[in-house]
Design a protein around this motif. Structure first.
Motif, short mmCIF file in Angstrom:
data_model
loop_
_atom_site.label_atom_id
_atom_site.label_comp_id
_atom_site.label_asym_id
_atom_site.label_seq_id
_atom_site.Cartn_x
_atom_site.Cartn_y
_atom_site.Cartn_z
N LEU A 176 -17.62 23.28 45.90
CA LEU A 176 -17.09 24.02 44.90
C LEU A 176 -15.50 24.02 45.36
O LEU A 176 -15.23 23.74 46.51
CB LEU A 176 -17.28 25.67 45.15
CG LEU A 176 -18.64 25.97 44.38
CD1 LEU A 176 -19.43 27.02 45.24
CD2 LEU A 176 -18.68 26.36 43.24
N LYS A 177 -14.57 24.11 44.25
CA LYS A 177 -13.01 23.75 44.53
C LYS A 177 -12.44 24.92 44.20
O LYS A 177 -12.72 25.63 42.97
CB LYS A 177 -12.71 22.56 43.52
CG LYS A 177 -13.48 21.17 44.04
CD LYS A 177 -12.92 20.09 43.29
CE LYS A 177 -13.67 19.04 43.72
NZ LYS A 177 -15.04 18.84 43.96
N VAL A 221 -6.26 42.51 50.13
CA VAL A 221 -7.46 41.55 50.20
C VAL A 221 -7.00 40.37 49.41
O VAL A 221 -6.45 40.40 48.30
CB VAL A 221 -8.55 42.30 49.48
CG1 VAL A 221 -9.79 41.44 49.17
CG2 VAL A 221 -8.92 43.20 50.21
N THR A 222 -7.45 39.14 49.79
CA THR A 222 -7.13 37.89 49.08
C THR A 222 -8.55 37.54 48.54
O THR A 222 -9.42 37.62 49.07
CB THR A 222 -6.91 37.03 50.34
OG1 THR A 222 -5.47 37.19 50.90
CG2 THR A 222 -6.50 35.38 49.29
N VAL A 223 -8.29 37.38 47.25
CA VAL A 223 -9.62 36.98 46.35
C VAL A 223 -9.42 35.42 46.09
O VAL A 223 -8.31 35.00 45.51
CB VAL A 223 -9.87 37.73 45.28
CG1 VAL A 223 -10.89 37.46 44.18
CG2 VAL A 223 -9.75 39.32 45.45
N THR A 224 -10.53 34.56 46.37
CA THR A 224 -10.28 33.45 46.01
C THR A 224 -11.48 32.93 44.92
O THR A 224 -12.51 33.27 45.35
CB THR A 224 -10.65 32.55 47.50
OG1 THR A 224 -9.80 32.77 48.22
CG2 THR A 224 -10.58 30.94 47.14
N PHE A 225 -11.16 32.06 44.13
CA PHE A 225 -12.22 31.85 42.93
C PHE A 225 -12.36 30.33 43.04
O PHE A 225 -11.13 29.47 43.20
CB PHE A 225 -11.48 32.08 41.55
CG PHE A 225 -10.87 33.64 41.42
CD1 PHE A 225 -12.14 34.23 40.53
CD2 PHE A 225 -9.86 34.03 41.85
CE1 PHE A 225 -11.79 35.62 40.38
CE2 PHE A 225 -9.62 35.46 41.67
CZ PHE A 225 -10.74 36.11 40.59
N LEU A 226 -13.49 30.08 42.94
CA LEU A 226 -14.02 28.47 43.09
C LEU A 226 -14.75 28.14 42.04
O LEU A 226 -15.51 29.00 41.45
CB LEU A 226 -14.75 28.37 44.37
CG LEU A 226 -14.08 28.66 45.66
CD1 LEU A 226 -14.46 29.94 46.42
CD2 LEU A 226 -14.23 27.48 47.03
N GLN A 227 -14.71 26.67 41.51
CA GLN A 227 -15.69 26.36 40.51
C GLN A 227 -16.10 25.11 40.63
O GLN A 227 -15.60 24.18 41.48
CB GLN A 227 -15.05 26.59 39.13
CG GLN A 227 -13.86 25.46 39.08
CD GLN A 227 -12.98 25.40 38.00
OE1 GLN A 227 -13.18 26.35 36.95
NE2 GLN A 227 -11.86 24.69 37.83
N GLN A 228 -17.06 24.71 39.94
CA GLN A 228 -17.50 23.24 39.49
C GLN A 228 -17.50 23.18 38.11
O GLN A 228 -18.05 23.80 37.47
CB GLN A 228 -19.04 23.00 40.09
CG GLN A 228 -19.04 23.00 41.76
CD GLN A 228 -20.44 22.77 42.31
OE1 GLN A 228 -21.40 23.07 41.64
NE2 GLN A 228 -20.43 22.25 43.95
N LEU A 229 -17.30 21.98 37.69
CA LEU A 229 -17.50 21.55 36.37
C LEU A 229 -18.35 20.47 36.03
O LEU A 229 -18.24 19.97 34.71
CB LEU A 229 -15.87 21.12 35.82
CG LEU A 229 -14.71 22.10 35.93
CD1 LEU A 229 -13.12 21.31 35.74
CD2 LEU A 229 -15.09 23.42 35.46
#
Length: 192
Positions: free
Chosen positions: A167-168, A4-12
Motif C-alpha cells: 500500500l502506498k 492526530v495524523t491520519v494517513t491514507f494509503l491505496q493500491q491501484l
C-alpha cells in the motif's frame, strides 16, 4: 483535543500486493462471517479497537450498524486461532467512474494476538479479498482501487505493515480529535 495524523494509503492494481512471507499457523483460519449480526460485528470492533480509541461507531443504533453491514459489497472476515476470534477486517465498497473502490474499513487484531506475526498474513488476506470482491458480488463492477486509512493512535506496527504489503501513501492530514475511551461498556466498572 488531541492532534492526530491520519494517513491514507491505496493500491491501484492487484499486482501491487506484496504477500506476507509468513503463513497462517495450522490451528488458524480466516473465514467470511456470512449474515453477520450487528452484535457480532460490534464485538469484533470493540474487542480489536478498545485499546486503539475506536469509538466512532459506538453511538450507532443496532439499525444503523446493520445498515452498514447490509450494503452491497460489505463483507466481514474473521481470523480464528484455536477456534477463537483473534482479528478481523471489514470491507466496504462504493462505485466510482472506473469501477468499484473497496475500503478496508476496519482491520486489526485483538490485543492478545498482536506481536505474533499474524498482522501481515491477515492484511495479505484482506487485500486479496478486496481485490477479488467483484467475483462474489456480480452486481458490482470490477475493483479499480483498494484503500484504507490509519492514524497516529493505531499500533506502531500498523503503518509499516500496510506499506510492507504494497500500500502506498497518497495523503496525510493532521486533525484535532476528541479522544474517547473506546473500552467503555466493554466491561463493567470495578466497584471502588
Amino acid at each position: 483535543m488531541t492532534q492526530v495524523t491520519v494517513t491514507f494509503l491505496q493500491q491501484l492494481s492487484a499486482s501491487e500486493v506484496i504477500p506476507s512471507s509468513r503463513s497462517l499457523p495450522k490451528n488458524a483460519r480466516v473465514e467470511q462471517a456470512q449474515d453477520i449480526t450487528p452484535e457480532f460485528s460490534r464485538f469484533l470492533y470493540q474487542g480489536v479497537g478498545s485499546e486503539l480509541h475506536w469509538a466512532d461507531r459506538l453511538d450507532s443504533t443496532r439499525a444503523q450498524w446493520n445498515e452498514v453491514l447490509q450494503r452491497p459489497g460489505s463483507e466481514t472476515w474473521v481470523l480464528y486461532l484455536d477456534g477463537s476470534p483473534k482479528g478481523y477486517f471489514e470491507l466496504a465498497t462504493t462505485r466510482c467512474d472506473s469501477g468499484s473502490e473497496v475500503e478496508i474499513f476496519y482491520f486489526g487484531l485483538f490485543p492478545e494476538a498482536t506481536g505474533r506475526g499474524l498482522g501481515g498474513v491477515l492484511l495479505t488476506e484482506a487485500l486479496s479479498r478486496a481485490w477479488d470482491l467483484a467475483s462474489r458480488w456480480p452486481e458490482l463492477p470490477e475493483v479499480a482501487r483498494v484503500w484504507l486509512h490509519t492514524c497516529s493512535l493505531d499500533g506502531p506496527a500498523a503503518l509499516p505493515n500496510y506499506q510492507a504489503r504494497g500500500l502506498k501513501i497518497y495523503r496525510t492530514e493532521d486533525e484535532e480529535s476528541q479522544i474517547r475511551d473506546a473500552s467503555l461498556g466493554l466491561w463493567p466498572s470495578a466497584a471502588d
